[in-house]
Write a protein that holds these residues in place. Structure first.
Motif, PDB file in Angstrom:
ATOM      1  N   SER A   1      76.452  41.805  99.823  1.00  0.00           N
ATOM      2  CA  SER A   1      77.977  42.964  99.914  1.00  0.00           C
ATOM      3  C   SER A   1      78.520  41.959  99.233  1.00  0.00           C
ATOM      4  CB  SER A   1      78.076  44.088 100.774  1.00  0.00           C
ATOM      5  OG  SER A   1      76.952  44.999 101.118  1.00  0.00           O
ATOM      6  N   TYR A   2      78.662  40.901  98.923  1.00  0.00           N
ATOM      7  CA  TYR A   2      79.897  40.407  98.498  1.00  0.00           C
ATOM      8  C   TYR A   2      80.965  40.807  99.249  1.00  0.00           C
ATOM      9  CZ  TYR A   2      76.679  39.113  94.854  1.00  0.00           C
ATOM     10  OH  TYR A   2      74.906  37.865  94.566  1.00  0.00           O
ATOM     11  N   GLY A   3      80.890  40.910 100.373  1.00  0.00           N
ATOM     12  CA  GLY A   3      82.422  41.738 101.542  1.00  0.00           C
ATOM     13  C   GLY A   3      83.209  40.177 101.555  1.00  0.00           C
ATOM     14  N   ILE A   4      83.639  39.031 101.518  1.00  0.00           N
ATOM     15  CA  ILE A   4      83.539  38.193 101.878  1.00  0.00           C
ATOM     16  C   ILE A   4      84.714  37.947 100.908  1.00  0.00           C
ATOM     17  CG2 ILE A   4      84.127  36.002 102.763  1.00  0.00           C
ATOM     18  CD1 ILE A   4      82.147  36.040 104.451  1.00  0.00           C
ATOM     19  N   HIS A   5      83.705  38.018  99.141  1.00  0.00           N
ATOM     20  CA  HIS A   5      84.209  37.437  97.907  1.00  0.00           C
ATOM     21  C   HIS A   5      85.136  38.944  98.209  1.00  0.00           C
ATOM     22  CE1 HIS A   5      84.516  35.643  93.651  1.00  0.00           C
ATOM     23  NE2 HIS A   5      84.675  37.596  93.228  1.00  0.00           N
ATOM     24  N   CYS A   6      85.237  40.578  98.052  1.00  0.00           N
ATOM     25  CA  CYS A   6      86.209  41.042  97.822  1.00  0.00           C
ATOM     26  C   CYS A   6      87.283  40.905  98.485  1.00  0.00           C
ATOM     27  CB  CYS A   6      85.329  42.642  98.212  1.00  0.00           C
ATOM     28  SG  CYS A   6      84.246  42.381  96.980  1.00  0.00           S
ATOM     29  N   ALA A   7      86.903  40.020  99.835  1.00  0.00           N
ATOM     30  CA  ALA A   7      88.045  39.732 100.536  1.00  0.00           C
ATOM     31  C   ALA A   7      89.338  38.497  99.928  1.00  0.00           C
ATOM     32  CB  ALA A   7      88.640  39.228 102.049  1.00  0.00           C
ATOM     33  N   ARG A   8      88.313  37.571  99.037  1.00  0.00           N
ATOM     34  CA  ARG A   8      89.935  36.356  98.466  1.00  0.00           C
ATOM     35  C   ARG A   8      90.180  37.011  97.522  1.00  0.00           C
ATOM     36  NH1 ARG A   8      85.549  31.641  97.437  1.00  0.00           N
ATOM     37  NH2 ARG A   8      86.605  30.809  99.203  1.00  0.00           N
ATOM     38  N   ILE A   9      89.551  38.586  96.600  1.00  0.00           N
ATOM     39  CA  ILE A   9      89.961  38.590  95.661  1.00  0.00           C
ATOM     40  C   ILE A   9      91.324  39.510  95.749  1.00  0.00           C
ATOM     41  CG2 ILE A   9      89.824  39.963  93.753  1.00  0.00           C
ATOM     42  CD1 ILE A   9      87.432  40.073  93.399  1.00  0.00           C
ATOM     43  N   ALA A  10      90.926  39.773  97.073  1.00  0.00           N
ATOM     44  CA  ALA A  10      92.462  40.694  97.624  1.00  0.00           C
ATOM     45  C   ALA A  10      93.569  39.856  98.161  1.00  0.00           C
ATOM     46  CB  ALA A  10      91.961  41.896  98.972  1.00  0.00           C
ATOM     47  N   GLY A  11      93.292  38.592  97.588  1.00  0.00           N
ATOM     48  CA  GLY A  11      94.337  38.084  98.491  1.00  0.00           C
ATOM     49  C   GLY A  11      94.200  37.197 100.405  1.00  0.00           C
ATOM     50  N   LEU A  12      93.220  37.330 100.788  1.00  0.00           N
ATOM     51  CA  LEU A  12      93.214  36.746 101.877  1.00  0.00           C
ATOM     52  C   LEU A  12      93.241  35.493 102.127  1.00  0.00           C
ATOM     53  CD1 LEU A  12      92.623  39.767 102.905  1.00  0.00           C
ATOM     54  CD2 LEU A  12      91.015  38.922 104.843  1.00  0.00           C
ATOM     55  N   PRO A  13      94.285  34.575 103.353  1.00  0.00           N
ATOM     56  CA  PRO A  13      94.467  33.433 103.344  1.00  0.00           C
ATOM     57  C   PRO A  13      93.128  32.764 103.177  1.00  0.00           C
ATOM     58  CG  PRO A  13      95.714  34.870 105.245  1.00  0.00           C
ATOM     59  CD  PRO A  13      94.980  35.437 104.276  1.00  0.00           C
ATOM     60  N   GLU A  14      93.104  31.728 102.546  1.00  0.00           N
ATOM     61  CA  GLU A  14      91.630  30.387 102.967  1.00  0.00           C
ATOM     62  C   GLU A  14      91.376  30.124 104.240  1.00  0.00           C
ATOM     63  OE1 GLU A  14      89.306  30.122 100.243  1.00  0.00           O
ATOM     64  OE2 GLU A  14      90.702  31.412  98.577  1.00  0.00           O
ATOM     65  N   SER A  15      92.469  30.392 104.789  1.00  0.00           N
ATOM     66  CA  SER A  15      91.198  29.824 106.241  1.00  0.00           C
ATOM     67  C   SER A  15      90.826  30.913 106.432  1.00  0.00           C
ATOM     68  CB  SER A  15      93.082  30.047 107.377  1.00  0.00           C
ATOM     69  OG  SER A  15      93.835  30.542 106.831  1.00  0.00           O
ATOM     70  N   VAL A  16      91.460  32.667 106.195  1.00  0.00           N
ATOM     71  CA  VAL A  16      90.442  33.040 106.848  1.00  0.00           C
ATOM     72  C   VAL A  16      89.119  33.453 106.312  1.00  0.00           C
ATOM     73  CG1 VAL A  16      90.781  35.597 107.238  1.00  0.00           C
ATOM     74  CG2 VAL A  16      92.709  34.858 107.553  1.00  0.00           C
ATOM     75  N   ILE A  17      89.114  33.037 105.001  1.00  0.00           N
ATOM     76  CA  ILE A  17      87.885  32.902 104.057  1.00  0.00           C
ATOM     77  C   ILE A  17      87.120  31.976 104.975  1.00  0.00           C
ATOM     78  CG2 ILE A  17      87.025  33.529 101.873  1.00  0.00           C
ATOM     79  CD1 ILE A  17      89.068  35.579 102.101  1.00  0.00           C
ATOM     80  N   ALA A  18      87.665  31.024 104.679  1.00  0.00           N
ATOM     81  CA  ALA A  18      86.196  29.679 104.998  1.00  0.00           C
ATOM     82  C   ALA A  18      86.391  30.413 106.428  1.00  0.00           C
ATOM     83  CB  ALA A  18      87.506  28.756 105.466  1.00  0.00           C
ATOM     84  N   ARG A  19      86.499  30.845 107.329  1.00  0.00           N
ATOM     85  CA  ARG A  19      86.636  31.221 108.373  1.00  0.00           C
ATOM     86  C   ARG A  19      85.543  32.328 108.699  1.00  0.00           C
ATOM     87  NH1 ARG A  19      84.298  29.146 113.586  1.00  0.00           N
ATOM     88  NH2 ARG A  19      84.247  31.026 115.116  1.00  0.00           N
ATOM     89  N   ALA A  20      85.914  33.383 107.372  1.00  0.00           N
ATOM     90  CA  ALA A  20      84.714  34.320 107.929  1.00  0.00           C
ATOM     91  C   ALA A  20      83.317  34.059 107.325  1.00  0.00           C
ATOM     92  CB  ALA A  20      84.989  35.408 106.702  1.00  0.00           C
ATOM     93  N   TYR A  21      83.945  32.650 106.441  1.00  0.00           N
ATOM     94  CA  TYR A  21      81.875  32.308 105.760  1.00  0.00           C
ATOM     95  C   TYR A  21      80.698  31.234 106.502  1.00  0.00           C
ATOM     96  CZ  TYR A  21      82.305  32.870 100.623  1.00  0.00           C
ATOM     97  OH  TYR A  21      82.627  34.032  99.375  1.00  0.00           O
ATOM     98  N   GLU A  22      82.075  30.507 107.739  1.00  0.00           N
ATOM     99  CA  GLU A  22      81.384  30.188 108.577  1.00  0.00           C
ATOM    100  C   GLU A  22      80.800  30.978 109.537  1.00  0.00           C
ATOM    101  OE1 GLU A  22      84.408  28.441 111.244  1.00  0.00           O
ATOM    102  OE2 GLU A  22      85.173  26.419 109.196  1.00  0.00           O
ATOM    103  N   LEU A  23      81.493  32.086 110.035  1.00  0.00           N
ATOM    104  CA  LEU A  23      80.686  32.483 110.817  1.00  0.00           C
ATOM    105  C   LEU A  23      78.969  33.579 110.357  1.00  0.00           C
ATOM    106  CD1 LEU A  23      84.031  34.940 112.172  1.00  0.00           C
ATOM    107  CD2 LEU A  23      82.539  33.304 113.545  1.00  0.00           C
ATOM    108  N   LEU A  24      80.157  33.944 109.306  1.00  0.00           N
ATOM    109  CA  LEU A  24      78.163  34.730 108.296  1.00  0.00           C
ATOM    110  C   LEU A  24      77.280  33.348 108.056  1.00  0.00           C
ATOM    111  CD1 LEU A  24      77.581  37.154 106.818  1.00  0.00           C
ATOM    112  CD2 LEU A  24      77.732  35.502 104.351  1.00  0.00           C
ATOM    113  N   SER A  25      77.522  32.572 108.371  1.00  0.00           N
ATOM    114  CA  SER A  25      76.232  31.604 108.434  1.00  0.00           C
ATOM    115  C   SER A  25      75.877  31.814 109.794  1.00  0.00           C
ATOM    116  CB  SER A  25      76.911  30.190 108.166  1.00  0.00           C
ATOM    117  OG  SER A  25      76.115  29.171 107.846  1.00  0.00           O
TER     118      SER A  25
END
Length: 799
Positions: free
Chosen positions: A768-792
């Protein structure tokens, strides 16, 4: 109990008759309000609250507005949802014995506004009356400012009743208290809540006097009650003849495509969902009308699309004829630009409120009819040929107006200057008498200066003292003895009259008084004569409105290079390179809209399950499919290279999140209620669109509900269906549901970048590319990185 003064007692007696309205009580040059009405009006109108002695222990609250500007204040109150009763003096104060007799002459309510500025030039202002009976519900909808009256039997379905109310968006609802309160509790999705006016029954005798027996025979018992109640309410509030409300347009809801409130809002037909603005809506795009009556007609077409193939094809043929002939199209537009609002002008004539400028506007409009008739006749279109054949030029009406009304009449009908010279011999003689008297007075100043030797002497006039000779105080000694009679003393001058001046003044003022009175009589006679032609003028207005609405559809179709759709009685829906018309229109210059195909057929799949990221264009794709179908059903060309559109009885949409906080319903509950309506009312001829089905609850429950709904639509209804979901796990349904196909929005991945191509392709999305959409929305990179860790980590556990 206080002993009020006679005037206050009269006020209270009148007020008893209109407890739910603010009473504008005429006192001299003002409309006054007292007691609670004064408190309310002073607050809502932001006018000064004063007091008056009236027999009570304390001063009675009081406020007022000047009579000459009362309409502005009335309209402000109406806009706020109040009713206003206007009480006038109905006898001459000089002849009255005791308190001047006063009566309510009209009651203005949100649903009975006659002024076009208050009602809105390009939109109707409906009052709707509802009635319930053994066979179900009956509806009557009336726009008093145009004279339109519609009636429809609605059966026993409250959902059908609410769907029809959302077509009319009434500013006032009339009917039995229990029924109206029940509807108010359900919430019908109105942009603005209507005022409720409780009335238990109608007036059968008034109904029979108002309409022909043939028209009444067409009504069901419930519709007859609704119309009867509506007419009784209008007669009670307006207190005058309703000559322009003489035709009942009876229809069955099934004659038109049905859309509920959510569908209308989601597709943004007449206003945008977020800002409730016309700009950005579908109506904004297609409205190229040049008359107010054409704009209202086009809006009604959009609100009630046809489901009759023959009628749709007639409109499409007419639109094509204008699309292919730029010169004819511009000719029709040019002619219509000189046409005023014949519907509302006619209503004001019937109402007795039209002034000379209104009649002049009607005459100007009638002058354009022969040219419009010729332009319609020249087009290769059966519908335009019918319009031309039925179009009455009303040449006699035009002659009456042209011969009687002056070129530049005043706004007021009581000031004279309305009637053209040469129209009436006696009026012309009075005018000449008045003019010759004024010429004599103009010469008088010169003669008196020569006689007295006073160069500063002047002859003047005012409404209080009439004509006078003014001499400065320093020159009064130069006046001949016995010739001048003092009339008024000023600080630095004296004013006089002479026997000759008084004689001429009497002649001039008598002539002017007779002129004004005679002009009003002649004008009133003409207006009454025109009132006898209302059916002809109303039919003409309808034809002009149709012509304008058709040229509007042709103009937007030609300008946007839309194609003529093929309308079929079959099942299959096929759109090649379809586009969302509004989004395409607002794209920046040089940016192209990505077109997509839609193919929902019995043979190749009537359900499309769309997966993919939220920002890739799924919602736009589904909306544009519905809008293209809708445009075809109103007789408009569509934004596509090719389109085959089957007749569709209903469009259902569930797009976007929407809490109903007032009703105590969450986003998920609102969605479930929408789905319930779809499953209960959809047929095989319907188009169902559901965006992000199953969200708002746990993943497991959401997927379970989504699959169950899809299976129900597939197995039991068989309608054309577009469903999007972020549960890409549901893609397996393609294997078990024979009529379902998977589709997804194409995505291009390059390194760490993701590009949404906004192109629909076959197959299911893998993520669904949800985390990528969150990055486009401007969420902090620390949040994006942590989200990818949890998804993995979650994917590893699942493996």
């Amino acid at each position: 109990m206080p002993k009020f003064t006679p005037m206050i007692e009269q006020y209270l007696a009148v007020k008893q008759d209109v407890p739910d309205a603010l009473l504008f009580f005429r006192l001299g040059d003002f409309y006054e309000m007292f007691f609670d009405d004064a408190l309310l009006a002073s607050r809502e109108l932001e006018i000064t609250l004063t007091g008056r002695e009236g027999g009570a222990e304390e001063r009675i609250p009081m406020c007022g507005v000047p009579h000459h500007s009362a309409e502005n204040y009335i309209h402000r109150l109406i806009d706020k949802g109040y009713k206003v009763a206007v009480c006038e003096q109905v006898e001459n104060p000089a002849e009255a014995k005791g308190v001047v007799r006063r009566e309510i002459v009209r009651i203005v309510t949100p649903g009975t506004v006659m002024d076009s500025k208050a009602a809105g030039d390009k939109a109707n202002n409906y009052a709707v009356c509802l009635a319930a009976g053994q066979a179900g519900y009956g509806l009557a909808a009336c726009d008093l400012s145009t004279g339109e009256l519609y009636a429809a039997p609605l059966g026993n379905s409250l959902e059908t009743l609410l769907d029809e109310l959302n077509v009319y968006q009434p500013s006032e609802l009339i009917g039995e208290k229990a029924l109206l309160e029940r509807l108010g509790g359900m919430g019908a999705g109105w942009a603005k809540r209507p005022v409720l006016s409780y009335r238990e029954r109608g007036d059968d005798e008034l109904l029979r006097r108002q309409f022909s027996a043939d028209e009444l025979d067409e009504l069901t018992a419930e519709c007859s009650l609704a119309v009867s109640t509506m007419i009784a309410y209008l007669a009670e509030t307006q207190k005058r003849s309703l000559e322009h409300v003489r035709q009942i347009r009876v229809y069955e809801p099934g004659q038109f495509m049905t859309m509920d409130a959510f569908t209308r809002r989601n597709l943004e037909l007449a206003e945008t969902a977020r800002e409730r603005s016309k700009h950005g809506s579908l109506l904004w795009l297609i409205d190229k009308t040049v008359t107010s009556l054409g704009a209202r007609r086009l809006r009604r077409w959009l609100e009630k699309p046809l489901v009759n193939r023959e009628k749709i094809e007639l409109r499409l043929e007419a639109v094509q004829a204008l699309c292919l002939d730029l010169i004819a199209r511009e000719d029709v537009r040019g002619i219509l630009k000189e046409v005023y609002d014949i519907e509302r002008l006619t209503a004001r004539i019937a109402y007795g409120s039209a002034n000379a400028r209104d009649l002049l506007a009607l005459g100007q409009s009638l002058k354009q009819i022969p040219a419009l008739k010729g332009a319609c006749r020249s087009l290769d279109s059966a519908l335009f040929a019918q319009i031309a054949e039925r179009m009455d030029e009303c040449a006699d009406v035009l002659e009456w107006i042209s011969s009687a009304i002056a070129d530049d009449p005043p706004v007021s009908v009581r000031d004279g200057g309305m009637i053209r010279p040469g129209f009436h011999e006696h009026l012309d003689r009075l005018r000449e008498a008045g003019a010759s008297g004024k010429r004599w007075i103009a010469e008088l100043e010169k003669q008196e200066r020569e006689l007295t030797g006073i160069r500063s002497l002047k002859v003047g006039f005012n409404k209080v003292f009439g004509y006078y000779i003014e001499v400065t105080r320093a020159n009064t000694g130069s006046l001949p003895e016995g010739r001048y009679e003092r009339k008024q003393t000023l600080a630095n001058a004296e004013r006089y009259v002479t026997p000759e001046l008084k004689e001429k003044e009497a002649l001039i003022l008598e002539a002017e008084e007779k002129m004004v009175g005679l002009e009003y009589e002649l004008f009133a006679e003409l207006r009454e004569r025109l009132a006898g032609q209302i059916p002809r003028l109303q039919e003409l207005a309808e034809l002009v409105a149709d012509a304008d609405a058709l040229q509007s559809l042709a103009s937007v179709s030609a300008e946007r290079r839309y194609c003529r759709p093929i309308i079929t009685d079959g099942y299959d829906l096929e759109i090649v390179d379809g586009r969302h018309p509004v989004i395409e229109a607002v794209l920046p210059a040089g940016e192209a809209f990505v077109a997509n195909d839609v193919r929902l057929t019995d043979g190749e799949g009537r359900m499309l399950l769309i997966t993919g990221p939220n920002m890739a264009g799924k919602s736009t794709y589904m909306r544009q499919a519905a809008i293209i179908c809708l445009l075809a059903h109103i007789g408009c060309f569509v934004p596509a290279d090719r389109a085959t559109i089957p007749l569709i009885d209903r469009i259902f949409t569930r797009i976007g999140a929407a809490d109903d906080l007032v009703g105590g319903q969450s986003t998920f509950m609102v969605e479930m209620r929408d789905i319930q309506t779809m499953t209960a009312q959809a047929t095989k001829r319907s188009l169902v669109i559901i965006d992000e089905l199953g969200r708002g609850t746990s993943t497991e429950e959401g997927m379970a509900i989504a699959q169950a709904v899809i299976e129900h639509l597939h197995h039991h209804i068989g309608c054309k269906t577009l469903v999007s979901t972020h549960y890409h796990e549901l893609a397996h349904l393609e294997e078990s549901l024979v009529h379902l196909r998977n589709g997804c929005m194409a995505v291009k991945e390059s390194g760490g970048d993701v590009i949404f191509l906004r192109k629909l392709i076959a197959g299911a999305a893998g993520t669904s590319y949800g985390i990528h959409c969150a990055r486009i929305a401007g969420l902090p990179e620390s949040v994006i990185a942590r989200a990818y860790e949890l998804l993995s980590a979650a994917e590893e556990r699942a493996a």
